[in-house]
Enzyme design. Structure first.
Site, PDB file in Angstrom:
ATOM      1  N   THR A 171      -5.791  -1.820   7.009  1.00 54.58           N
ATOM      2  CA  THR A 171      -6.004  -3.257   6.826  1.00 54.58           C
ATOM      3  C   THR A 171      -7.485  -3.454   7.568  1.00 54.58           C
ATOM      4  OG1 THR A 171      -5.229  -3.104   9.171  1.00 54.58           O
ATOM      5  CG2 THR A 171      -3.526  -3.545   7.561  1.00 54.58           C
ATOM      6  N   ARG A 178       6.519  -8.418   1.864  1.00 54.43           N
ATOM      7  CA  ARG A 178       7.278  -8.014   2.876  1.00 54.43           C
ATOM      8  C   ARG A 178       8.043  -9.030   3.741  1.00 54.43           C
ATOM      9  NH1 ARG A 178       4.231  -4.565   6.699  1.00 54.43           N
ATOM     10  NH2 ARG A 178       5.200  -2.859   5.203  1.00 54.43           N
ATOM     11  N   LYS A 220       0.835  -1.320  -0.160  1.00 55.76           N
ATOM     12  CA  LYS A 220      -0.165  -0.039  -0.151  1.00 55.76           C
ATOM     13  C   LYS A 220       0.785   1.258  -0.021  1.00 55.76           C
ATOM     14  CE  LYS A 220      -2.178  -1.551   3.655  1.00 55.76           C
ATOM     15  NZ  LYS A 220      -1.558  -2.767   3.789  1.00 55.76           N
ATOM     16  N   THR A 221       1.931   1.320   0.846  1.00 53.25           N
ATOM     17  CA  THR A 221       2.706   2.468   1.018  1.00 53.25           C
ATOM     18  C   THR A 221       3.549   2.636  -0.494  1.00 53.25           C
ATOM     19  OG1 THR A 221       3.015   1.771   3.267  1.00 53.25           O
ATOM     20  CG2 THR A 221       4.500   3.606   2.414  1.00 53.25           C
ATOM     21  N   ASP A 279      -1.448   6.496   6.710  1.00 50.25           N
ATOM     22  CA  ASP A 279      -1.463   5.073   6.841  1.00 50.25           C
ATOM     23  C   ASP A 279      -2.501   4.782   8.153  1.00 50.25           C
ATOM     24  OD1 ASP A 279      -0.833   2.319   6.499  1.00 50.25           O
ATOM     25  OD2 ASP A 279       1.219   2.307   7.278  1.00 50.25           O
TER      26      ASP A 279
HETATM   27  P1  ADP Z   1       2.073  -2.069   3.201  1.00 51.03           P
HETATM   28  O1  ADP Z   1       2.041  -0.529   3.111  1.00 51.03           O
HETATM   29  O2  ADP Z   1       0.844  -2.434   2.487  1.00 51.03           O
HETATM   30  O3  ADP Z   1       2.384  -2.439   4.585  1.00 51.03           O
HETATM   31  P2  ADP Z   1       4.742  -1.926   1.655  1.00 51.03           P
HETATM   32  O4  ADP Z   1       4.348  -0.958   0.695  1.00 51.03           O
HETATM   33  O5  ADP Z   1       5.505  -1.439   2.660  1.00 51.03           O
HETATM   34  O6  ADP Z   1       3.501  -2.561   2.373  1.00 51.03           O
HETATM   35  O7  ADP Z   1       5.521  -3.017   1.074  1.00 51.03           O
HETATM   36  C1  ADP Z   1       6.391  -3.821   1.909  1.00 51.03           C
HETATM   37  C2  ADP Z   1       7.657  -4.337   1.410  1.00 51.03           C
HETATM   38  O8  ADP Z   1       7.279  -5.153   0.238  1.00 51.03           O
HETATM   39  C3  ADP Z   1       8.392  -2.979   0.481  1.00 51.03           C
HETATM   40  O9  ADP Z   1       9.886  -3.082   0.911  1.00 51.03           O
HETATM   41  C4  ADP Z   1       7.955  -2.990  -0.778  1.00 51.03           C
HETATM   42  O10 ADP Z   1       8.948  -2.518  -1.633  1.00 51.03           O
HETATM   43  C5  ADP Z   1       7.823  -4.445  -1.437  1.00 51.03           C
HETATM   44  N1  ADP Z   1       6.787  -4.595  -2.235  1.00 51.03           N
HETATM   45  C6  ADP Z   1       5.501  -4.810  -1.942  1.00 51.03           C
HETATM   46  N2  ADP Z   1       4.541  -4.750  -3.026  1.00 51.03           N
HETATM   47  C7  ADP Z   1       5.688  -5.215  -4.198  1.00 51.03           C
HETATM   48  C8  ADP Z   1       5.354  -5.441  -5.486  1.00 51.03           C
HETATM   49  N3  ADP Z   1       4.202  -5.633  -5.894  1.00 51.03           N
HETATM   50  N4  ADP Z   1       6.255  -5.467  -6.072  1.00 51.03           N
HETATM   51  C9  ADP Z   1       7.691  -5.489  -5.458  1.00 51.03           C
HETATM   52  N5  ADP Z   1       7.769  -5.141  -4.281  1.00 51.03           N
HETATM   53  C10 ADP Z   1       6.755  -4.679  -3.631  1.00 51.03           C
END
Ligand code: ADP
Length: 348
Positions: A179, A238, A85-86, A130
Site C-alpha cells: 500500500t 472489500r 492485490k491478493t 504481502d
Molecule cells: P488486497 O489484497 O488488495 O487487500 P483482496 O485481493 O484481498 O485485496 O480483495 C478484497 C476482496 O475483494 C476479495 O474478497 C476479492 O475477492 C474482492 N475483489 C477484489 N478485487 C476484485 C475484482 N476486481 N473483482 C471482483 N472481486 C474483487
C-alpha cells in the site's frame, strides 16, 4: 510452506479501536477466517471486474511467458487495501497453471524464514509477499540474488570461520504487494520487471462485483439497491462485499428474506449507523468537531479533540471525506467545505 501472518499491519488503527469499522478497507479478522469470501475471489481475468489496463498488460506478459516456457517476471502490485492485490496474485498463478504460496512480510522476521520459503518453492511457482514494504533489511537482501539469478548466497558461521555458500533455486515469480510504494527500497523495486498500480473502482464496476457476489450468496438484489451499495463502498471491493454481507445478515435475521430492496438496504445500514452517504459515526464525529471549530484546524488538534490517533484520521477517515468533497486540507489546517457543512448541519 505458507506463512500467513496474524499481524494486522502498522496502520490498522481501526482494529485497535473498540469497534470495527464496516467502511474500513483493511481486512478484519472475521474476513481472514471466512471461507465464504474465497468463493468471491475471481480466478480468471474474465471474472475479475475492472482494472482493464492491468489485465491487458498482465495477459500479454503471461501469454509471452507461457510461450517462452518461462516463469512470469517478478511483479509489484500497489494500491490501497481491499482493491484486489491478493486476488490478482492467485489469478496470475491460476492463469500460469501453477501454485501461489502466500506470505506477509512482517511474518518473515529472520533470514531463515525467507530461505525456508524460497527452498519450498517448485519450478515456476508464484510466491506472493504481502506488505512487502515491511521486509527487514536482512531478509530483503537475501531476496536480491534470489530474484535476479534464482540463487541464494548464504553466509554460514561467524568471524574467521565464516564461509559463503550458494544454493540454486527453482525459477519462480515473486509477486509483491504494497500500500506504500514509496517505502520500498530502490534496490528491491528495481528487481521487479512489472509494476502495476491498482486503482479505485467505478460505481458500475462495484455494482457488478456486488451483483456477482449476491448470486453466490443466493440473494435476490434489486438493481437500484446494488447501485446504492456500490456508491457507498469507497471505490473498494472489500468494503462492497462486507456491506453486502452485513445487509444479508439484517435481511435474513430481522426481515427473514433473501430479497434485498433499496428500502431494506437503507434500514440495514441505518442499524449499523451508516448513512446514505456511506459515512459512519466516526466520520460524523470528525465532521461535527470541525464544524464546531469553524476555522481551519490542525490534524493534531482534531486528534486530541476526538481522542483518536492522528495517523488513523489522516489515512483512514480523511481520504473519503476529501473524495466526496466534504473536506479540504489547507496549509493552515483542515477545513469543512460548504457541502460538508450543509451535510453535518442536516444530520445534527
Ligand atoms: P488486497 O489484497 O488488495 O487487500 P483482496 O485481493 O484481498 O485485496 O480483495 C478484497 C476482496 O475483494 C476479495 O474478497 C476479492 O475477492 C474482492 N475483489 C477484489 N478485487 C476484485 C475484482 N476486481 N473483482 C471482483 N472481486 C474483487
Amino acid at each position: 510452506m505458507a506463512i500467513i501472518s496474524s499481524d494486522i499491519g502498522d496502520n490498522d488503527f481501526s482494529l485497535r479501536k473498540k469497534e470495527l469499522r464496516l467502511v474500513d478497507s483493511k481486512i478484519i479478522p472475521e474476513e481472514k477466517r471466512n471461507n465464504n469470501l474465497n468463493i468471491a475471489r475471481p480466478v480468471t481475468f474474465k471474472e475479475f471486474v475492472g482494472q482493464e489496463k492491468i489485465k491487458s498488460s498482465l495477459r500479454i506478459a503471461i501469454d509471452a511467458s507461457i510461450y517462452r516456457k518461462e516463469p512470469l517476471e517478478h511483479t509489484l502490485l500497489y494500491g490501497q487495501p481491499g482493491l484486489g492485490k491478493t486476488t490478482l496474485a492467485f489469478l496470475i498463478a491460476n492463469e500460469m497453471n501453477t501454485k501461489c504460496r502466500i506470505a506477509t512480510a512482517p511474518a518473515i522476521e529472520r533470514p531463515r524464514d525467507i530461505v525456508g520459503l524460497l527452498l519450498g518453492l517448485k519450478e515456476g511457482e508464484v510466491l506472493f509477499i504481502d506488505e512487502i514494504h515491511r521486509m527487514n533489511s536482512l531478509t530483503e537482501e537475501l531476496l536480491y540474488s534470489a530474484m535476479e539469478d534464482f540463487r541464494l548466497d548464504l553466509t554460514m558461521g561467524a568471524n574467521r570461520g565464516a564461509r559463503c555458500r550458494t544454493i540454486n533455486l527453482p525459477r519462480f515469480t515473486l509477486i509483491g504487494a504494497t500500500t506504500k510504494l514509496a517505502s520500498i527500497s530502490a534496490p528491491l523495486r528495481d528487481r521487479f520487471g512489472l509494476s502495476q498500480k491498482i486503482e479505485f473502482y467505478t460505481y458500475d464496476e462495484l455494482k457488478q462485483i456486488i451483483i456477482n457476489f449476491s448470486k453466490l450468496l443466493n440473494l435476490n438484489l434489486e438493481d437500484e439497491a446494488s447501485f446504492n451499495l456500490a456508491k457507498i463502498s469507497r471505490g473498494t471491493p472489500r468494503i462492497a462485499l462486507r456491506l453486502l454481507r452485513r445487509v444479508r445478515d439484517y435481511a435474513q435475521v430481522v426481515k427473514k428474506t433473501n430479497f434485498i430492496s433499496v428500502n431494506l438496504i437503507k434500514k440495514a445500514l441505518n442499524s449499523y449507523q451508516i448513512d446514505e452517504k456511506g459515512l459512519d459515526s466516526l466520520d460524523r464525529q470528525y465532521l461535527s468537531f470541525l464544524n464546531q471549530n469553524n476555522n481551519p484546524t490542525g490534524l493534531d488538534a482534531i486528534a486530541a479533540g476526538l481522542g483518536d490517533d492522528s495517523s488513523m484520521l489522516e489515512f483512514v477517515v480523511e481520504p473519503y471525506l476529501i473524495q466526496i468533497g466534504f473536506l479540504t486540507r489547507t496549509p493552515r489546517g483542515r477545513l469543512l467545505t460548504a457541502i460538508g457543512k450543509q451535510y453535518i448541519d442536516s444530520v445534527k
